[in-house]
Design a protein around this motif. Structure first.
Motif: not given
Length: 331
Positions: A59-74
């Motif tokens: 949730a924190a990652a998405r709070w900072h703008g990370l869109e749903p996508g592959p694990y490589a993005d996370l």
């Protein structure tokens, strides 16, 4: 909000979350990726133990703008220059999902009591969105329905002898306790609640948005503090309303240490025995094992984590945590 598991085994924790997050392919892939990534585990392992849980990190990652996508993005975010800001959010925030679909289990449990009006006290209430069982219509597909509230409709597949309320419940007062109460009038607080919804679960997001509007029409009374410390205060408010006090909680006691879980169980059983209040618990079966031990085994398989619904210390149903299935087992 996922019930906590043994977060001291962070790899095992993320493997378990990958299974529990099967209804969100993105989060499932992220959890699987973290579990097999020594560098990501090292970074997350530097967080306080209770802050390592997947739902909070994602949730924190998405709070900072990370869109749903592959694990490589996370992975790039966890190991990149944005991580300090994400880490700060993780340390500041909590998982406080108000899943109003749980009221499809709460409303029949309240109807079982046969006492109205009711004075509701919710432990771990977050923004208090689950304090409004009277403001919704319900469809228990396969079991029955309840209409007439004038509010949104909650739907859930159901089997067994669900005790359908005869009409909208009468609620005298609504009191919640939370370490960090969220204000339904605060846009930032509500944006965080929405950020906790898993990718791909648009129905949950729509349900949460509607629930926020329901609560804004009549905000609940929320007490800040530990649920054990503030319980007497909340019960005093409930009793003064003239309604029958009912203490309820869902996916909240899982966040207590084992010793505090036992203290809460003892306290609630004592209060029920004294006739001070009723007690409705909706938690994972391992959270308060004595409650789940009174239930017959569920017969309907479904994905996700299963919760045991108990009324006054006796199990009456099994419920899928995000509201995808209800199986009533009480005769």
């Amino acid at each position: 909000m996922l019930p906590l598991n043994d977060l001291t085994d962070i790899r095992g924790s993320y493997r378990l979350h990958a299974v529990e997050m099967s209804t969100s392919p993105c989060f499932q892939a992220w959890a699987e990726g973290v579990a097999e990534d020594p560098e990501a585990l090292r970074v997350l392992g530097e967080l306080p133990t209770l802050k390592q849980q997947a739902n909070l990190v994602f949730a924190a990652a998405r709070w900072h703008g990370l869109e749903p996508g592959p694990y490589a993005d996370l992975r790039a975010l966890l190991l990149g220059p944005e991580w300090p800001a994400v880490r700060e959010t993780i340390l500041e925030r909590r998982t406080q999902t108000n899943e109003v679909a749980r009221m499809t289990a709460l409303a029949p449990a309240l109807a079982m009591l046969g006492e109205e009006p009711l004075a509701l006290v919710e432990l771990g209430a977050s923004a208090g969105l689950c304090l409004y069982p009277d403001r919704y219509d319900y469809v228990w597909t396969g079991a029955g329905e309840l209409r007439g509230s004038g509010g949104p409709t909650l739907r859930i597949p159901a089997v067994g002898p669900v005790p359908i309320p005869a009409g909208p419940l009468r609620i005298a007062t609504r009191v919640g306790i939370d370490l960090n109460p969220l204000d339904v009038a605060d846009e930032d607080d509500m944006a965080w609640l929405l950020a906790l919804i898993w990718p791909g679960q648009d129905e949950r997001r729509d349900r949460l948005s509607a629930a926020i509007e329901v609560a804004r029409a009549e905000p609940p009374q929320l007490l800040a503090g530990d649920m054990l410390d503030r319980l007497d205060d909340a019960l005093e408010i409930a009793a003064a309303s003239g309604g029958t006090p009912v203490v309820h909680h869902s996916a909240a006691v899982a966040y207590l240490e084992d010793s505090d879980r036992r203290r809460l169980e003892t306290r609630m059983r004592t209060l029920v025995a004294a006739g001070t209040c009723h007690w409705i618990s909706l938690e994972g079966p391992s959270v308060i094992p004595s409650l789940a031990a009174t239930a017959s085994s569920p017969t309907v398989p479904h994905p996700g984590h299963r919760f045991c619904l108990a009324v006054d210390g006796r199990a009456v149903a099994w419920f899928q945590g995000h509201g995808s299935a209800l199986e009533w087992v009480s005769p």
